[in-house]
Design an enzyme around this catalytic site. Structure first.
Site, PDB file in Angstrom:
ATOM      1  N   LYS A  33     -12.395  -6.765 -13.231  1.00 47.40           N
ATOM      2  CA  LYS A  33     -12.883  -5.504 -13.769  1.00 47.40           C
ATOM      3  C   LYS A  33     -13.340  -5.700 -15.210  1.00 47.40           C
ATOM      4  CE  LYS A  33     -10.437  -2.697 -15.968  1.00 47.40           C
ATOM      5  NZ  LYS A  33     -10.716  -2.023 -17.242  1.00 47.40           N
ATOM      6  N   HIS A  88      -6.635 -17.049  -5.934  1.00 49.13           N
ATOM      7  CA  HIS A  88      -6.365 -15.912  -5.052  1.00 49.13           C
ATOM      8  C   HIS A  88      -5.167 -15.147  -5.590  1.00 49.13           C
ATOM      9  CE1 HIS A  88      -4.740 -19.703  -3.476  1.00 49.13           C
ATOM     10  NE2 HIS A  88      -3.631 -19.031  -3.278  1.00 49.13           N
ATOM     11  N   TYR A 127      -5.460 -10.771 -10.719  1.00 55.05           N
ATOM     12  CA  TYR A 127      -6.122  -9.631 -11.349  1.00 55.05           C
ATOM     13  C   TYR A 127      -6.638 -10.049 -12.716  1.00 55.05           C
ATOM     14  CZ  TYR A 127      -7.120  -5.326 -13.744  1.00 55.05           C
ATOM     15  OH  TYR A 127      -7.759  -4.350 -14.451  1.00 55.05           O
ATOM     16  N   ASN A 139      -3.579  -5.635 -19.012  1.00 59.33           N
ATOM     17  CA  ASN A 139      -4.537  -5.134 -20.001  1.00 59.33           C
ATOM     18  C   ASN A 139      -4.280  -3.693 -20.429  1.00 59.33           C
ATOM     19  OD1 ASN A 139      -5.260  -4.446 -17.309  1.00 59.33           O
ATOM     20  ND2 ASN A 139      -7.295  -3.870 -17.986  1.00 59.33           N
ATOM     21  N   ALA A 164       3.326 -22.734 -15.034  1.00 51.04           N
ATOM     22  CA  ALA A 164       3.544 -21.775 -13.957  1.00 51.04           C
ATOM     23  C   ALA A 164       4.709 -20.858 -14.302  1.00 51.04           C
ATOM     24  CB  ALA A 164       3.830 -22.506 -12.650  1.00 51.04           C
TER      25      ALA A 164
END
Length: 176
Positions: free
Chosen positions: A67, A79, A82, A102, A139
């Protein structure tokens, strides 16, 4: 309207005011008010929300949402990820499960990721934050401070193993 000239495959996708470059593969993906340059592969089951520009040669896997972001050339967003309100360089690797936090409930903030950065699986980037060019995140890290170029960021607690804990808990609750 949409411009699909040169799009090789847009199977099952919904494109609204989207510009799709040549030789793109767009499978089962929603793209709204955004641009994909040439040779982009995206999906299945991804969403590109308004305000995105995905540069040439990017690979965006399944269950990815992007976005209001600019993604540089040859960046790979695996995968279950976001990416919101982000300026991302080229050649960046997003591991599975990266999330960019965000929004703090009142305001939205931007994240900057430099060229060639590597984001380990399940990294959380708490915006506003900058990941320097060539930097790595381990990670499972949650990043709340800027990471300098070529640095390794590790943010996870030391592991603790308590032998027999589960059995003692079950016995205390009469379940063993």
């Amino acid at each position: 309207g949409e411009d699909t000239a040169g799009a090789d495959d847009r199977t099952g996708s919904v494109l609204t005011d989207a510009v799709i470059g040549k030789n793109c593969i767009v499978k089962n993906t929603y793209i709204t008010e955004s641009t994909l340059e040439e040779n982009v592969s995206i999906g299945p089951f991804s969403q590109v929300r308004p305000g995105c520009h995905i540069a040439a040669g990017c690979k965006i896997g399944d269950f990815v949402e992007v976005k209001n972001s600019h993604i540089g050339q040859r960046t790979a967003i695996a995968h279950l990820t976001y990416v919101g309100d982000t300026d991302c360089g080229s050649g960046v690797n997003f591991g599975c499960g990266v999330a960019i936090a965000n929004f703090n409930g009142k305001e939205k903030f931007r994240t900057t990721i430099g060229d060639g950065a590597f984001l380990g699986c399940n990294t959380n980037l708490v915006a506003p934050v900058t990941i320097g060019a060539g930097a790595y995140t381990a990670a499972g890290s949650t990043v709340t401070r800027d990471v300098p170029p070529d640095a390794l960021h590790i943010a996870r607690p030391e592991e603790t193993i308590k032998e027999g804990w589960a059995k003692r808990r079950r016995q205390a609750h009469g379940k063993d």
